[in-house]
Design an enzyme around this catalytic site. Structure first.
Site, short mmCIF file in Angstrom:
data_model
loop_
_atom_site.label_atom_id
_atom_site.label_comp_id
_atom_site.label_asym_id
_atom_site.label_seq_id
_atom_site.Cartn_x
_atom_site.Cartn_y
_atom_site.Cartn_z
N SER A 1 0.82 -1.20 0.00
CA SER A 1 0.00 0.00 0.00
C SER A 1 0.86 1.26 0.00
O SER A 1 0.35 2.34 -0.19
CB SER A 1 -0.95 0.01 1.19
N HIS B 1 -2.07 -2.75 -6.67
CA HIS B 1 -2.62 -2.37 -5.37
C HIS B 1 -4.14 -2.50 -5.39
O HIS B 1 -4.83 -1.72 -6.03
CB HIS B 1 -2.19 -0.93 -5.04
N GLU C 1 -4.81 0.09 -8.38
CA GLU C 1 -3.78 1.09 -8.69
C GLU C 1 -2.60 0.30 -9.26
O GLU C 1 -2.05 -0.57 -8.59
CB GLU C 1 -3.34 1.77 -7.38
N ASN D 1 -3.28 6.21 -0.98
CA ASN D 1 -2.99 6.42 0.44
C ASN D 1 -2.42 7.80 0.74
O ASN D 1 -2.49 8.26 1.87
CB ASN D 1 -2.08 5.30 0.95
N1 3HC Z 1 -16.84 -10.37 -0.48
C1 3HC Z 1 -17.84 -10.31 -1.38
N2 3HC Z 1 -18.85 -9.39 -1.33
C2 3HC Z 1 -18.84 -8.51 -0.30
C3 3HC Z 1 -17.82 -8.51 0.68
C4 3HC Z 1 -16.77 -9.48 0.54
N3 3HC Z 1 -15.77 -9.53 1.42
N4 3HC Z 1 -18.06 -7.50 1.55
C5 3HC Z 1 -19.19 -6.89 1.14
N5 3HC Z 1 -19.67 -7.50 0.03
C6 3HC Z 1 -20.81 -7.10 -0.80
C7 3HC Z 1 -22.14 -7.37 -0.11
O1 3HC Z 1 -22.59 -8.67 -0.41
C8 3HC Z 1 -23.05 -6.31 -0.72
O2 3HC Z 1 -23.47 -6.73 -2.01
P1 3HC Z 1 -24.83 -6.08 -2.67
O3 3HC Z 1 -24.50 -4.66 -3.02
O4 3HC Z 1 -25.06 -6.92 -3.88
O5 3HC Z 1 -25.89 -6.22 -1.64
C9 3HC Z 1 -22.11 -5.12 -0.91
O6 3HC Z 1 -20.77 -5.66 -0.91
C10 3HC Z 1 -22.25 -4.15 0.20
O7 3HC Z 1 -22.06 -4.83 1.44
P2 3HC Z 1 -23.00 -4.73 2.69
O8 3HC Z 1 -24.43 -4.49 2.25
O9 3HC Z 1 -22.75 -5.89 3.58
O10 3HC Z 1 -22.46 -3.51 3.51
P3 3HC Z 1 -22.27 -2.00 3.09
O11 3HC Z 1 -23.31 -1.52 2.16
O12 3HC Z 1 -22.07 -1.31 4.38
O13 3HC Z 1 -20.88 -2.00 2.27
C11 3HC Z 1 -18.54 -1.89 2.08
C12 3HC Z 1 -19.70 -2.53 2.81
C13 3HC Z 1 -18.51 -2.37 0.62
C14 3HC Z 1 -17.28 -2.36 2.80
C15 3HC Z 1 -18.72 -0.32 2.11
O14 3HC Z 1 -18.91 0.11 3.43
C16 3HC Z 1 -17.55 0.43 1.54
O15 3HC Z 1 -17.42 0.59 0.33
N6 3HC Z 1 -16.67 0.92 2.44
C17 3HC Z 1 -15.45 1.61 2.05
C18 3HC Z 1 -14.40 0.59 1.74
C19 3HC Z 1 -13.11 1.24 1.34
O16 3HC Z 1 -12.93 2.44 1.32
N7 3HC Z 1 -12.13 0.39 1.04
C20 3HC Z 1 -10.81 0.81 0.71
C21 3HC Z 1 -9.95 0.72 1.92
S1 3HC Z 1 -8.32 1.32 1.60
C22 3HC Z 1 -7.51 -0.04 1.03
O17 3HC Z 1 -8.00 -1.14 1.00
C23 3HC Z 1 -6.12 0.21 0.57
C24 3HC Z 1 -5.06 -0.09 1.58
O18 3HC Z 1 -3.81 0.19 0.98
C25 3HC Z 1 -5.16 0.62 2.86
#
Ligand code: 3HC
Length: 284
Positions: A120, A141, A153, A191
Site C-alpha cells: 500500500s 494495489h 492502482e 494512500n
Molecule cells: N466479499 C464479497 N462481497 C462482499 C464482501 C466481501 N468480502 N463484503 C461486502 N460485500 C458485498 C455485499 O454482499 C453487498 O453486495 P450487494 O450490493 O449486492 O448487496 C455489498 O458488498 C455491500 O455490502 P453490505 O451491504 O454488507 O455492507 P455496506 O453496504 O455497508 O458496504 C462496504 C460494505 C462495501 C465495505 C462499504 O462500506 C464500503 O465501500 N466501504 C469503504 C471501503 C473502502 O474504502 N475500502 C478501501 C480501503 S483502503 C484499502 O483497501 C487500501 C489499503 O492500501 C489501505
C-alpha cells in the site's frame, strides 16, 4: 504476455481477496502461505465470501465450486511460483519481510513472470531493485474488500517496462476491475490522499473536537462517504494506517504527515480495529 496462472503470496485479508477474484475469473491460483492453518483460514474466508455472493445471486453454486477448485495451496514459496506468469506478493506491510519474499520469487519464478506487490505504500522501485528483473516488477494495489472494490492502482517503478505494465493492466481488466496507472511515489495516490484524511479525523478525536461516531457521521452524511474515516481506519487496521503514515512522513519529510499521537497510542495498546475486536469501535 498473457497471464494464464498466478501465485498469490499471503492469505490474509488482501491475499485471500486477490486469490478469490482471480479464481472466480477462471485463472488458476497457487495460494502460498507459511502454515496450513493460515491457508485453511484463507480458504474458509474465500468460501464464506463466495457463499455471500451465491446468496445474492451474483454467482451460481457451480461457479462457487469451480472457484474453490481453481485454488491450490502451497506452503513453499519456491514450489508455488515455479509455473506461473504473475506473482502477487501480499505479505505484511514490512520491507524486510517483502525483501525476503522478493529474493525467493526472483530466483524461483519463470524468467518471463511478472513480480507484483500489493504494497500500500512501500516503493516499487526499491522492491524491484532486490531482483534481477526490475523491468518486470510492478505494483498491483487492490482495495478491501477485494471482491467488491473496482480499483486496482497499477504502480510503475522507475524501471517497469511497457510490456509489464500492459500485461498487468490486462490482468486487472480480466477481473472486471478498473486499473489506474500511477507512478511510484510514497503512498501512491490512494494512500497519499486517504491517510491524511484518516489522520486528521484521529486528531479531531484526540483533541476532543468530536467523538468517533460524530466525526464519522459528518463525513458520511456531509460528504457521502460509505464509511466514516474512523470506521474505515478500523477496517483497514490501525497498525497499517500508522505504517503508511510513517512511509509518507519519511518519504516527504513533511510534518503534515506526522501520525496523530492517539493513533500511535492505540497501536501501542494493541487496539488495531476489526482484527483485534477493538479500535475506535468495538467488534464481536
Ligand atoms: N466479499 C464479497 N462481497 C462482499 C464482501 C466481501 N468480502 N463484503 C461486502 N460485500 C458485498 C455485499 O454482499 C453487498 O453486495 P450487494 O450490493 O449486492 O448487496 C455489498 O458488498 C455491500 O455490502 P453490505 O451491504 O454488507 O455492507 P455496506 O453496504 O455497508 O458496504 C462496504 C460494505 C462495501 C465495505 C462499504 O462500506 C464500503 O465501500 N466501504 C469503504 C471501503 C473502502 O474504502 N475500502 C478501501 C480501503 S483502503 C484499502 O483497501 C487500501 C489499503 O492500501 C489501505
Amino acid at each position: 504476455m498473457e497471464v494464464k496462472k498466478v501465485a498469490v503470496i499471503g492469505g490474509g485479508t488482501m491475499g485471500n481477496g486477490i486469490a478469490h477474484v482471480f479464481a472466480m475469473n477462471s485463472i488458476p491460483v497457487n495460494l502460498i502461505e507459511t502454515k496450513q492453518e493460515f491457508a485453511d483460514r484463507a480458504l474458509s474466508t474465500i468460501e464464506k465470501n463466495l457463499n455471500r455472493m451465491v446468496k445474492k445471486e451474483k454467482i451460481t453454486d457451480g461457479e462457487k465450486v469451480s472457484t474453490l477448485d481453481s485454488i491450490e495451496v502451497f506452503l513453499d514459496v519456491e514450489e508455488g511460483v515455479k509455473d506461473v506468469d504473475l506473482v502477487i506478493e501480499a505479505v505484511p506491510e514490512n520491507y524486510d519481510i517483502k525483501k525476503s519474499v522478493f529474493e525467493k520469487i526472483d530466483k524461483a519464478a519463470p524468467g518471463h513472470a511478472i513480480l507484483a506487490s500489493n504494497t500500500s505504500s512501500i516503493s516499487i522501485t526499491k522492491l524491484a531493485a532486490i531482483t534481477s528483473r526490475p523491468e518486470k516488477c510492478i505494483g498491483m494495489h487492490f482495495f478491501n474488500p477485494v471482491p467488491v472494490m473496482k480499483l486496482v492502482e497499477v504502480v510503475r517503478g522507475l524501471e517497469t517496462d511497457d510490456e509489464t505494465y500492459e500485461a498487468t493492466e490486462a490482468a486487472a481488466k480480466l477481473l472486471a476491475k478498473v486499473p489506474v496507472p500511477v507512478n511510484d511515489s510514497p503512498g501512491f495516490v490512494s494512500n497519499r490522499v486517504l491517510m491524511p484524511m484518516i489522520n486528521e479525523a484521529i486528531f479531531c478525536v484526540g483533541e476532543g473536537v468530536a467523538t468517533p461516531e460524530h466525526v464519522d457521521e459528518v463525513m458520511k452524511l456531509g460528504m457521502a462517504h460509505p464509511m466514516g474515516p474512523l470506521r474505515l481506519a478500523d477496517f483497514i487496521g490501525l497498525d497499517v494506517c500508522l505504517d503508511i503514515l510513517k512511509v509518507l512522513y519519511d518519504g516527504f519529510k513533511d510534518p503534515k504527515y506526522r501520525p496523530a499521537p492517539l493513533l500511535v497510542q492505540m497501536v501501542d495498546a494493541g487496539k488495531l480495529g476489526n482484527k483485534t475486536g477493538e479500535g475506535f469501535y468495538s467488534y464481536d
